[in-house]
Design an enzyme around this catalytic site. Structure first.
Site: not given
Ligand code: BG6
Length: 341
Positions: A186, A290
């Site tokens: 991510h 990602e």
């Molecule tokens: C992204 C998703 O990868 O991560 C989003 O596509 C999400 O939908 C974002 O809001 C952040 O996620 P998190 O759980 O780290 O707040």
């Protein structure tokens, strides 16, 4: 650092053998924010990276001039059991928010261990600055995801400053049962301004729109630009994607292997305000691209292992948008093409 711990940080022996000129050597285990343990990787030309054992989370990647290439929020919380906002969270055993597992899985919310002697890689790492981390499920994890696994992550810094992550996930179930998972690196990239950025390499592809209940669309633009919240899972993506920052005159090149999908995310102003660990205006300085495996789950039988690779490079933008030639961009790459796919 205790001798046991020092020996446990991969790469240190080879540093001693070559007499690396950096003061602390290419691999150093130390304490970071809130006393959490982190591994610092340094390359002789000046680039560096930091990996927190909490989440096996890369929180810093700097070029040879010491400029930070990853975005980490000023409001990021470095404290279990909240994932660190920014850097490279590891999403496993699920991407997103389904069932009774926490959002993006638990791997980013667990403290990993440094592994001294992991099973050999098919393509050995020639870099000196690398570390190996491992996550095994606890009794509590097995209650929420009843599968035994070994998750090994190698984080390596190439001589040219490229950052390489290799995940190896093995099914160690003793009951003969397969398991399935989804996965993402991510990555939060640091950018000059979201209005100055375009993502190339995903044009004409189908995507699932997370803002529209994952309805399927086909990308129409010749590149992705950002004018509002965007949260999409691009499917069957090429192994190279470029993030072009016009203002910085810099291009990030994402190379990936074993990861067919790519998520592109920017929360924009409204969602930014709703996140407690994210500044109201910080959405302007970050974009997530990602490398992921989401649409088709990965299934492993007992004894089987999956590998997912990510390589990030930052290069000066020397071409105009629409003329992406990743082969040229990557000509200085330190990782052979066949090792990434
Ligand atoms: C992204 C998703 O990868 O991560 C989003 O596509 C999400 O939908 C974002 O809001 C952040 O996620 P998190 O759980 O780290 O707040």
């Amino acid at each position: 650092m205790s001798s046991t711990t020092a020996a446990a940080v991969a790469g240190e022996e080879s540093a001693a053998a070559t007499g690396a000129p950096t003061e602390a050597g290419p691999v150093e285990l130390c304490r970071g924010t809130n006393g959490l343990e982190k591994v610092v990787l340094r390359e002789v030309r000046g680039s560096s990276a930091e990996v927190y054992l909490y989440g096996s989370h890369v929180t810093s990647w700097k070029d040879e001039h010491g400029e930070e290439l990853l975005f980490v929020s000023n409001k990021a919380i470095f404290k279990p059991s909240k994932a660190i906002r920014g850097g490279i969270p590891i999403c496993f055993p699920q991407f997103s928010n389904f069932g009774n597992l926490e959002s993006h899985g638990f791997a980013r919310n667990r403290t990993w261990s440094v592994e001294t002697d992991p099973p050999p890689f098919p393509v050995p790492t020639s870099n000196r600055a690398y570390t190996d981390l491992i996550l095994l499920p606890t009794e509590e994890d097995l209650k929420i995801w009843p599968h035994s696994f070994e998750f090994r992550l190698r984080v390596a810094l190439g001589p040219g400053g490229d950052l390489m992550l290799t995940s190896r996930i093995r099914n160690t179930n003793a009951d003969g049962k397969p398991f399935s998972f989804t996965f993402a690196y991510h990555t939060y990239f640091s950018i000059s301004d979201i209005s100055e950025v375009r993502v190339e390499g995903l044009e004409t592809l189908d995507y699932l729109d997370n803002l529209k209940d994952r309805a399927r669309f086909t990308e129409q633009g010749d590149a992705i630009v950002f004018e509002s919240e965007l949260d999409r899972i691009y499917l069957g993506t090429p192994s190279k994607i470029a993030i072009i920052d016009h203002e910085k005159k810099r291009t990030f090149v994402v190379r990936k292997g074993g990861l067919p999908d790519a998520v592109v995310w920017n929360p924009w102003d409204k969602k930014a305000k709703a996140m407690s660990d994210f500044g109201d205006d910080e959405y302007k300085r970050m974009v997530c691209v990602e490398a992921a495996a989401i649409e088709k789950q990965i299934t492993l039988k007992p004894g089987e292992e999956w590998t997912g690779k990510l390589e990030l490079s930052a290069v000066p933008s020397s071409y105009y948008s629409g003329q992406l030639d990743p082969d040229r961009v990557l000509q200085d790459s330190t990782v052979p093409e066949d090792s990434i796919s």
